[in-house]
Design a protein around this motif. Structure first.
Motif, mmCIF file in Angstrom:
data_model
loop_
_atom_site.group_PDB
_atom_site.id
_atom_site.type_symbol
_atom_site.label_atom_id
_atom_site.label_comp_id
_atom_site.label_asym_id
_atom_site.label_seq_id
_atom_site.Cartn_x
_atom_site.Cartn_y
_atom_site.Cartn_z
ATOM 1 N N TYR A 34 0.868 -1.175 0.000
ATOM 2 C CA TYR A 34 0.000 0.000 0.000
ATOM 3 C C TYR A 34 0.907 1.228 0.000
ATOM 4 N N THR A 35 0.660 2.143 -0.942
ATOM 5 C CA THR A 35 1.451 3.362 -1.034
ATOM 6 C C THR A 35 0.528 4.538 -1.292
ATOM 7 N N ASP A 36 0.647 5.583 -0.468
ATOM 8 C CA ASP A 36 -0.018 6.860 -0.725
ATOM 9 C C ASP A 36 0.966 7.959 -0.344
ATOM 10 N N GLN A 40 3.817 4.144 3.194
ATOM 11 C CA GLN A 40 4.196 3.054 2.303
ATOM 12 C C GLN A 40 4.456 1.835 3.171
ATOM 13 N N ARG A 75 -6.860 -4.316 -12.820
ATOM 14 C CA ARG A 75 -6.795 -2.988 -12.206
ATOM 15 C C ARG A 75 -8.195 -2.471 -11.873
ATOM 16 N N ARG A 77 -10.010 1.176 -10.240
ATOM 17 C CA ARG A 77 -9.820 2.523 -9.703
ATOM 18 C C ARG A 77 -11.149 3.038 -9.176
ATOM 19 N N ASP A 95 -7.967 5.706 -5.299
ATOM 20 C CA ASP A 95 -7.063 4.563 -5.235
ATOM 21 C C ASP A 95 -7.113 3.751 -6.522
ATOM 22 N N ASP A 107 -1.573 -4.765 -4.766
ATOM 23 C CA ASP A 107 -0.976 -3.442 -4.585
ATOM 24 C C ASP A 107 -2.077 -2.391 -4.591
ATOM 25 N N HIS A 109 -2.329 1.851 -4.884
ATOM 26 C CA HIS A 109 -1.663 3.123 -5.153
ATOM 27 C C HIS A 109 -2.682 4.211 -4.847
#
Length: 117
Positions: A34-36, A40, A75, A77, A95, A107, A109
């Motif tokens: 998880y990255t924002d 991370q 994917r 979103r 996200d 994952d 983002h």
């Protein structure tokens, strides 16, 4: 299926620790990331701790879907809001989730569209 995964994802952020453990095991890959802009992490344990921190920072707030879900291939979103239940979100984010071969979240983002000053 994609809306179901988004619902499960948001439920994970809203869940108590015991409920969250079950949701993480069911819907997230063991080594997922998880990255924002503010965090991370990798793995279910670190994601669990991150959610604890967010819940402590915003007590009584809930994550809700905003708008529709868009998806293709592996994917997804979507936009989400964070705020008091039934009220206008204080934080709004966007996200992009990438699924693994088993259809679990591998994952995330994250982007922040609206943040309180």
């Amino acid at each position: 299926m994609m809306k179901h995964l988004v619902d499960a994802y948001l439920a994970t952020w809203n869940a108590s620790p015991a409920e969250r453990e079950s949701l993480l095991a069911e819907h997230f890959a063991p080594d997922g990331s998880y990255t924002d802009p503010l965090a991370q992490v990798a793995g279910r344990t670190d994601l669990h701790a991150l959610v604890d921190g967010v819940q402590a920072q915003f007590p009584g707030f809930v994550f809700t879907p905003v708008g529709s879900v868009d998806a293709h291939h592996d994917r997804i979103r979507f936009q989400w809001g964070l705020g008091p239940e039934g009220a206008e979100p204080v934080v709004v984010g966007f996200d992009v989730v990438v699924l693994d071969e088993d259809g679990r979240i591998r994952d995330v983002h994250g982007f922040l569209d609206k943040v309180p000053s």
